[in-house]
Design an enzyme around this catalytic site. Structure first.
Site, PDB file in Angstrom:
ATOM      1  N   CYS A 215      33.927  16.276  42.003  1.00  0.00           N
ATOM      2  CA  CYS A 215      34.441  15.024  41.465  1.00  0.00           C
ATOM      3  C   CYS A 215      35.956  15.091  41.302  1.00  0.00           C
ATOM      4  O   CYS A 215      36.516  16.124  40.983  1.00  0.00           O
ATOM      5  CB  CYS A 215      33.844  14.639  40.104  1.00  0.00           C
ATOM      6  SG  CYS A 215      32.074  14.482  40.124  1.00  0.00           S
TER       7      CYS A 215
ATOM      8  N   ASN B 164      34.815  14.464  35.135  1.00  0.00           N
ATOM      9  CA  ASN B 164      34.522  15.515  36.108  1.00  0.00           C
ATOM     10  C   ASN B 164      33.998  16.712  35.328  1.00  0.00           C
ATOM     11  O   ASN B 164      34.645  17.169  34.393  1.00  0.00           O
ATOM     12  CB  ASN B 164      35.813  15.899  36.865  1.00  0.00           C
ATOM     13  CG  ASN B 164      35.628  17.159  37.685  1.00  0.00           C
ATOM     14  OD1 ASN B 164      34.520  17.472  38.127  1.00  0.00           O
ATOM     15  ND2 ASN B 164      36.706  17.893  37.901  1.00  0.00           N
TER      16      ASN B 164
END
Ligand code: AGP
Length: 616
Positions: free
Chosen positions: A2, A100
């Site tokens: 991510c 993330n």
């Protein structure tokens, strides 16, 4: 895993956020999304698939906000779909969050929030975060604090409940033109310039805007507006942080006329190796590292070295083991970080542990480093990314200085890591006096000659291309080698798997007849590496065994093979066998690249993978 982006400034945020995401897409590309504030209301635009899909969403061009947050996803919790895409909002749409990392206790938190009246609309772990912030914001609503401080306090409280890793960005209509960020065990940097501030998961994504960065540490928080960045600890104490000036230039993170980043990075190797060598190695002078100052007394007490890493970095470690054992006579063990961290390795203050990570963000490698430190070992990080998490944990850091590596498949980082191991081995050996001077000086000369030899190798790649064109439809391939050539076989096989999706196995040539030879059948491609003069005859016998069983052979060698019945031979320049992988790996990188291209695949962003693996 991510990528997150944030922007607050004077310009429209929509395209700036998308540009940032495109630069981070190598970290994950299952879905993407952005959140901005439009007429006082949070607007979220997200969809599954690539970042460019967002550009086509209705209303994207009409977004007016001059700040926002954005995310490109590598799915962990919940399949790639619009609902699971970030940003996520709390139920009242007061807070929007991109994340993330992985929240390990998200089920527990979800149950807690559900019991408190919250509803969940996605399968993600992330959705608990905006709702937790909302929960705590409501709790401290009546306190005598500014709205900004109330939201910061709620964010801090929420993160205290999170187990796992996170880099988060939070926006709210209650504090327009402001982004709150926090991190623990996931990367987050803030790029700053006059009148605008940017947030990203890595530095290269922001190099087109600035070279001045703040590197957020674990359990730190920042409140960011266009003209100001305030840093806080978990006790909400405000303090100043130093700016880091980054030397990489923006062009280094662009394709510069190459079709793919991977190809560009393969061709950059002569230069990246020069950068790795830098001023650390000179003929007739002792090797030195600015950041390392190990004494003879200390090195003489070391009875074992561990090299710990994942994937390609681990393969570089296998070459490093060979170099260190030969030059320094210290037993060296290479371990996979995800195994090392859970098997209670025997480590004490007489163990030196070296951790290798291009990104410096690999979760298993960082955890393995922390473990060794807790047992009293000294730790050295080898990393390519200035200020990355691993460099902040290790006792010492030596940087590869290979420049940004964007393609998921690692190429120039590997060769730079191996060069660094060679210089490190020389450095230890010179301190210890464990090898004779002529051996060390000859090796130095060979290291210095590497860039021109790689250039030579890259001049004509037609034979590798021909082999790729012929075999790209194969389902299986084998890679064979002995000694250091076996370590390169492992790397060649990994490269092929990850970008061409062809199943491949790497075997120590002598091990083949203990089972795997049963898989050799008519027409199968077997790629062998032959660079060690002492082992060449034995390796040739092993290749003959597969030819007898119908294999088609490609041999990468620096030896004069008088007689042979191989189908393809790629001749590479000779060098010291200790560093021969730096040359022999190049045709293997190209082979994987050409096969992937022949198959029409996305070379830089292979399926299911991400550049930095920040989850276990
Ligand atoms: C290499 O081609 C792979 N993408 C992968 O094995 C990589 O080397 C591994 O994930 C380790 O990454 P790091 O060097 O950033 O720690």
């Amino acid at each position: 895993m991510c990528g997150i982006i944030g922007y607050v400034g004077n310009e429209k945020a929509n395209n700036i956020l998308i540009d940032g995401l495109l630069a981070l897409e190598y970290r994950g590309y299952d879905s993407a999304g952005i959140a901005t504030l439009e007429n006082g209301i949070i607007s979220v635009m997200k969809d599954k698939g690539r970042v460019k899909n967002i550009l086509d969403l209705d209303g994207f061009d009409d977004l007016e906000s001059t700040y926002g947050i954005a995310h490109t996803r590598w799915a962990t919790h919940g399949k790639p779909c619009k609902e699971n895409s970030h940003p996520h909002c709390d139920n009242s749409k007061t807070f929007s969050v991109v994340h993330n990392g992985i929240i390990e206790n998200y089920n527990e938190l979800r149950n807690f929030l559900t019991d408190n009246g919250y509803t969940f609309y996605s399968e993600t772990d992330t959705e608990v975060i905006p709702n937790l912030i909302h929960y705590y914001y409501n709790q401290n609503k009546n306190e005598n604090l500014s709205v900004e401080d109330k939201i910061l306090k709620a964010t801090i409280s929420a993160t205290k409940d999170l187990k796992g890793s996170y880099a988060i960005e939070v926006i709210s209509p209650l504090i327009p033109n402001t982004i709150i960020v926090a991190r623990k065990d996931s990367p987050l940097v803030i790029g700053t310039k006059e009148g605008a501030n940017h947030v990203a998961s890595d530095i290269p994504a922001l190099l087109r805007y600035t070279r001045d960065f703040y590197l957020l540490d674990d359990n730190e928080f920042a409140v960011i507006t266009k003209d100001d960045i305030k840093f806080y600890n978990q006790n909400m104490e405000n303090y100043k942080k130093d700016i880091k000036n980054i030397e990489w230039d923006a062009a280094a993170a662009e394709k510069n006329g190459f079709e793919d980043f991977m190809l560009k990075e393969i061709y950059e190797q002569p230069n990246s190796i020069r950068e790795t060598i830098g001023s650390r190695l000179k003929l007739n002078e002792k090797c030195s590292f600015d950041s390392l100052n190990l004494s003879k007394e200390y090195l003489s007490t070391i009875n074992k070295i561990y090299i710990v890493a994942c994937g390609t970095a681990m393969h570089a470690g296998l070459v490093g083991k060979n170099i260190i054992e030969k030059l320094c006579n210290i037993p060296t063990i290479v371990d996979i970080a995800s195994e090392f961290r859970y098997r209670d390795p025997i480590i004490d203050e007489k163990t030196l542990c070296i951790y290798v990570s291009q990104s410096g963000e690999t979760a298993d490698t960082i955890a393995a480093l922390k473990l060794a430190k807790s047992k009293g070992a000294k730790t050295i990080a080898i990393s390519n990314v200035i200020g990355s998490s691993i460099t902040r944990e290790a006792d010492y850091t030596v940087y590869t200085h290979a420049g940004p590596e964007i393609a998921v498949a690692s190429t120039k980082a590997y060769t730079s890591q191996v060069v660094l191991f060679a210089i490190l081995g020389l450095y230890f050996a010179e301190i210890l006096g464990s090898s004779d001077i002529s051996t060390l000086e000859n090796l130095k000369k060979d290291i210095l000659d590497l860039p021109s030899k790689i250039n030579e190798l890259l001049e004509d790649t037609s034979l590798i291309k021909e082999f790729a064109d012929k075999f790209y439809k194969e389902k299986d391939m084998f890679f064979l080698g002995r000694g250091v050539d076996y370590t390169v076989a492992l790397e060649g096989s990994l490269k092929l798997k990850e970008i061409s999706y062809i199943h491949s196995e790497a075997y120590a040539s002598g091990e083949l007849k203990h089972g795997p030879i049963a898989l050799i059948e008519d027409g199968i491609a077997v790629i062998s590496i032959l660079t060690d003069e002492d082992l060449v005859k034995k390796s040739i016998s092993n290749i003959q065994e597969v030819i007898t069983r119908g294999a088609k052979t490609l041999v990468i060698t620096n030896q004069n093979l008088d007689y042979n019945n191989f189908d393809y031979i790629i001749n590479i320049p000779s060098t010291n066998p200790l560093i021969s992988p730096i040359l022999s790996v190049v045709p293997l990188q190209l082979l994987a690249y050409y096969i992937s291209k022949d198959k029409g695949l996305d070379v830089d962003k292979p399926r299911n993978l991400a550049k930095s693996v920040t989850v276990e």
